[in-house]
Design a protein around this motif. Structure first.
Motif, PDB file in Angstrom:
ATOM      1  N   HIS A 138       0.905  -1.226   0.468  1.00 39.30           N
ATOM      2  CA  HIS A 138      -0.075  -0.195   0.035  1.00 39.30           C
ATOM      3  C   HIS A 138       0.641   1.271   0.046  1.00 39.30           C
ATOM      4  O   HIS A 138       1.673   1.231   0.969  1.00 39.30           O
ATOM      5  N   LEU A 139       0.747   2.169  -0.966  1.00 38.46           N
ATOM      6  CA  LEU A 139       1.134   3.417  -0.953  1.00 38.46           C
ATOM      7  C   LEU A 139       0.607   4.728  -0.791  1.00 38.46           C
ATOM      8  O   LEU A 139      -0.387   4.976  -1.095  1.00 38.46           O
ATOM      9  N   LEU A 140       1.364   5.276   0.183  1.00 38.77           N
ATOM     10  CA  LEU A 140       0.645   6.323   0.806  1.00 38.77           C
ATOM     11  C   LEU A 140       1.176   7.393   0.165  1.00 38.77           C
ATOM     12  O   LEU A 140       2.553   7.436  -0.196  1.00 38.77           O
ATOM     13  N   HIS A 141       0.004   8.854   0.055  1.00 37.02           N
ATOM     14  CA  HIS A 141       1.333  10.619   0.033  1.00 37.02           C
ATOM     15  C   HIS A 141       0.838  11.623   0.978  1.00 37.02           C
ATOM     16  O   HIS A 141      -0.373  11.390   0.758  1.00 37.02           O
ATOM     17  N   ASP A 142       1.578  12.343   1.250  1.00 42.63           N
ATOM     18  CA  ASP A 142       0.465  12.835   2.563  1.00 42.63           C
ATOM     19  C   ASP A 142       1.588  14.571   1.674  1.00 42.63           C
ATOM     20  O   ASP A 142       1.872  15.048   2.050  1.00 42.63           O
ATOM     21  N   VAL A 143      -0.331  15.359   1.168  1.00 44.97           N
ATOM     22  CA  VAL A 143       0.536  16.507   0.078  1.00 44.97           C
ATOM     23  C   VAL A 143       0.824  17.825   1.867  1.00 44.97           C
ATOM     24  O   VAL A 143       0.678  18.158   0.838  1.00 44.97           O
ATOM     25  N   HIS A 144       0.377  17.433   2.548  1.00 42.18           N
ATOM     26  CA  HIS A 144       0.613  18.357   3.715  1.00 42.18           C
ATOM     27  C   HIS A 144      -0.106  19.725   3.275  1.00 42.18           C
ATOM     28  O   HIS A 144       0.041  21.092   3.503  1.00 42.18           O
ATOM     29  N   HIS A 145      -1.698  19.901   3.127  1.00 47.10           N
ATOM     30  CA  HIS A 145      -2.650  21.005   2.889  1.00 47.10           C
ATOM     31  C   HIS A 145      -1.830  22.027   2.113  1.00 47.10           C
ATOM     32  O   HIS A 145      -2.889  23.290   2.507  1.00 47.10           O
ATOM     33  N   ARG A 146      -1.543  21.837   0.912  1.00 47.93           N
ATOM     34  CA  ARG A 146      -0.445  22.868   0.271  1.00 47.93           C
ATOM     35  C   ARG A 146      -1.123  23.161  -1.109  1.00 47.93           C
ATOM     36  O   ARG A 146      -0.840  23.579  -2.309  1.00 47.93           O
ATOM     37  N   LEU A 147      -2.230  21.710  -1.618  1.00 45.02           N
ATOM     38  CA  LEU A 147      -3.026  22.721  -2.947  1.00 45.02           C
ATOM     39  C   LEU A 147      -4.246  23.369  -2.979  1.00 45.02           C
ATOM     40  O   LEU A 147      -4.948  23.246  -1.520  1.00 45.02           O
TER      41      LEU A 147
ATOM     42  N   LEU B  43      -2.284  10.637 -10.182  1.00 45.22           N
ATOM     43  CA  LEU B  43      -2.061   9.114  -9.466  1.00 45.22           C
ATOM     44  C   LEU B  43      -2.142   8.061  -9.754  1.00 45.22           C
ATOM     45  O   LEU B  43      -1.975   6.947  -9.296  1.00 45.22           O
ATOM     46  N   GLU B  44      -3.896   7.992 -10.057  1.00 43.57           N
ATOM     47  CA  GLU B  44      -5.002   6.893 -10.294  1.00 43.57           C
ATOM     48  C   GLU B  44      -4.524   5.580 -10.526  1.00 43.57           C
ATOM     49  O   GLU B  44      -4.073   4.442  -9.892  1.00 43.57           O
ATOM     50  N   PRO B  45      -3.442   5.633 -11.799  1.00 44.05           N
ATOM     51  CA  PRO B  45      -2.400   4.670 -12.435  1.00 44.05           C
ATOM     52  C   PRO B  45      -2.162   3.421 -11.299  1.00 44.05           C
ATOM     53  O   PRO B  45      -1.435   2.671 -11.560  1.00 44.05           O
ATOM     54  N   MET B  46      -0.765   4.770  -9.939  1.00 40.89           N
ATOM     55  CA  MET B  46      -0.085   3.970  -8.905  1.00 40.89           C
ATOM     56  C   MET B  46      -0.662   3.653  -8.509  1.00 40.89           C
ATOM     57  O   MET B  46      -0.457   3.166  -6.973  1.00 40.89           O
ATOM     58  N   ARG B  47      -2.160   3.490  -8.104  1.00 37.24           N
ATOM     59  CA  ARG B  47      -3.159   3.064  -7.244  1.00 37.24           C
ATOM     60  C   ARG B  47      -2.608   3.084  -5.434  1.00 37.24           C
ATOM     61  O   ARG B  47      -2.444   2.872  -4.786  1.00 37.24           O
ATOM     62  N   LEU B  48      -2.752   4.496  -5.365  1.00 34.03           N
ATOM     63  CA  LEU B  48      -2.378   4.810  -3.942  1.00 34.03           C
ATOM     64  C   LEU B  48      -3.584   4.643  -2.591  1.00 34.03           C
ATOM     65  O   LEU B  48      -4.957   4.316  -2.907  1.00 34.03           O
ATOM     66  N   PHE B  49      -3.094   3.933  -1.376  1.00 31.87           N
ATOM     67  CA  PHE B  49      -3.903   3.990  -0.495  1.00 31.87           C
ATOM     68  C   PHE B  49      -4.688   4.372  -0.021  1.00 31.87           C
ATOM     69  O   PHE B  49      -6.250   5.242   0.260  1.00 31.87           O
ATOM     70  N   TRP B  50      -3.439   5.832   0.111  1.00 35.58           N
ATOM     71  CA  TRP B  50      -4.410   6.868  -0.196  1.00 35.58           C
ATOM     72  C   TRP B  50      -3.352   8.676  -0.227  1.00 35.58           C
ATOM     73  O   TRP B  50      -2.618   8.537  -0.252  1.00 35.58           O
ATOM     74  N   MET B  51      -4.256   9.795  -0.462  1.00 41.54           N
ATOM     75  CA  MET B  51      -4.027  10.708  -0.898  1.00 41.54           C
ATOM     76  C   MET B  51      -4.483  11.652   0.545  1.00 41.54           C
ATOM     77  O   MET B  51      -5.071  11.982   0.921  1.00 41.54           O
ATOM     78  N   GLU B  52      -3.164  11.953   1.631  1.00 39.52           N
ATOM     79  CA  GLU B  52      -3.626  12.763   2.842  1.00 39.52           C
ATOM     80  C   GLU B  52      -3.765  14.140   2.739  1.00 39.52           C
ATOM     81  O   GLU B  52      -2.413  14.904   1.713  1.00 39.52           O
TER      82      GLU B  52
ATOM     83  N   THR C 114      -8.491   8.673  -6.021  1.00 34.04           N
ATOM     84  CA  THR C 114      -7.545   7.911  -5.630  1.00 34.04           C
ATOM     85  C   THR C 114      -8.468   8.609  -4.449  1.00 34.04           C
ATOM     86  O   THR C 114      -9.114   9.564  -3.991  1.00 34.04           O
ATOM     87  N   PRO C 115      -8.647   8.036  -3.192  1.00 36.11           N
ATOM     88  CA  PRO C 115      -8.668   7.718  -1.722  1.00 36.11           C
ATOM     89  C   PRO C 115      -8.736   9.129  -1.103  1.00 36.11           C
ATOM     90  O   PRO C 115      -6.710   9.475  -1.450  1.00 36.11           O
TER      91      PRO C 115
END
Ligand code: KDG
Ligand code: MG
Length: 403
Positions: free
Chosen positions: A206-215, A227-236, A256-257
């Protein structure tokens, strides 16, 4: 049964922690985490000056009544300082109740729902190659879920990238340090990063990533789609969440969840996000969201909308919070994942604990209570050190941005 004493212990074994210890006339005591990173002493004062005098003489078994007393009784509701203070009291009282019952806390909550708690690790590197190496190292250590954060070409410092030091520690300055930011550079870099990470790590992690409120919401939609093709567990935390309805713009553009909530402190912060099913994971945790008593309410609301939990677990949440969260995770029916950023040996030595990590899973212990204590003598050797979280500015004109 009566509360006879309560005191706040502040220590800094590598970073600041605020711990509340509540003692009773039966000789049983409980501990709760009250750490609010970068604003620690505000919670100390709230507890010492305003809460502790109201606790002495109360029956520690009345956890719900004391929670309502502190929440409604203050008149001034919610907010991170208030809710962290209430959380510390609540956690200590659940610890006491479970010790009195001679049970591990998860048994009091309703018993075990799973064999262990899946955690995600924090892999970070200065560039894509280093981040890929760190992700692979986490995989080797047994992690089933890994969050990847990387430096961005052209930016000096980026959230979550610790350089050579593998421990994550954002509160790095006696005054706030300054990071710079460019949404354009970040959006150019991140899809390629995850292509490389997914390619290297294979399909099962499972891969996750934190955008940390920046967008902004629409930029978050673009990133989620890319990021959809890389099937993330979540974008935070793709965008700041004060305006909960803004998340519908992200939802319109990507599957992307989404995970949100580490800076939330009450059920009201997440109500619309949950009820409108704008998120998939709720990240509130014990210390900042009013303790076990309130976190359970949030999780119950989330469960009827198929939103699962993903409790915050950075190093600024003390081992006491981690212990309590692991009992919560062991019970909560709609569990998703638990964040785990390991504390240093020095930090752990101050907090004797019975939880353990094994092949990507954490396990709470079976000792009565939440299983974490504080060694007060050792804690006294590590006095408070002022430390601030950084601030973030747009690279091209210095506008203050979201850190
Ligand atoms: O004190 C701030 C940290 O807890 C926060 O920056 C960590 O975003 C974070 C995370 O996901 O753990
Ligand atoms: Mg985060």
């Amino acid at each position: 049964m009566k509360i006879t004493a309560a005191r706040v212990i502040v220590c800094s074994p590598g970073r600041n922690f605020v711990t509340l210890k509540i003692e009773t006339d039966q000789g049983v005591y409980g501990v709760g985490d009250a750490t609010l990173n970068g604003r620690e002493l505000a919670v100390v004062s709230y507890l010492e000056d305003h809460v502790i005098p109201c606790l002495i003489g109360r029956d520690p078994q009345q956890i719900e009544d004391i929670w309502q007393y502190l929440y409604k009784g203050a008149y001034w509701r919610r907010g991170p300082v208030t809710m962290s203070a209430i959380a510390a009291v609540d956690t200590a009282l659940w610890d006491i109740k479970a010790k009195m019952a001679n049970m591990p806390l998860y048994q009091l909550l309703g018993g075990r729902s799973r064999t262990g708690v899946m955690v995600y690790g924090h892999a970070n590197g200065r560039d894509t190659a280093e981040t890929v190496d760190e992700v692979l190292r986490h995989k080797e250590e047994g992690y089933l879920a890994i969050r990847a954060q990387s430096g961005v070409p052209g930016l000096n410092k980026v959230y979550g990238v610790s350089g050579t030091n593998r421990l994550y520690e954002p509160a790095d300055g006696n005054l706030p340090s300054e990071h710079d930011w460019s949404t354009e550079k970040y959006l150019r870099h991140t899809p390629g990063l995850f292509e490389a990470v997914r390619e290297a790590v294979g399909p099962d992690i499972h891969l996750l990533h934190d955008v940390h409120h920046r967008l902004t919401p629409i930029e978050a939609g673009q990133l989620g789609k890319a990021l959809e093709p890389m099937r993330l567990f979540w974008m935070e935390d793709p965008t700041p969440a004060e305006n909960q309805d803004a998340f519908q713009w992200i939802r319109h553009h990507t599957t992307t969840p989404i995970a949100v909530g580490e800076i939330f402190n009450s059920i009201w912060d997440c109500k619309a996000l949950i009820e409108k099913q704008l998120i998939d994971y709720i990240r509130t945790t014990v210390v900042h969201a009013g303790g076990i008593t309130h976190l359970r309410r949030i999780a119950d609301l989330a469960s009827i909308y198929q939103v699962r939990t993903g409790c915050h677990g950075a190093t600024d949440l003390s081992p006491v919070c981690m212990g309590a969260a692991l009992h919560f995770d062991t019970w909560v029916p709609n569990f998703g994942v638990q964040e785990f950023m390991p504390h240093s040996e020095e930090m752990l030595s101050v907090f004797p604990h019975d939880y353990r990590f094994e092949r990507g899973m954490m396990h709470c212990g079976e000792s009565p209570g939440h299983g974490v204590d504080i060694d007060e003598k050792l804690a006294a050797k590590y006095p408070y050190q002022r430390a601030y979280l950084p601030v973030n500015r747009l690279q091209h004109d210095g506008t203050l941005w979201n850190w």
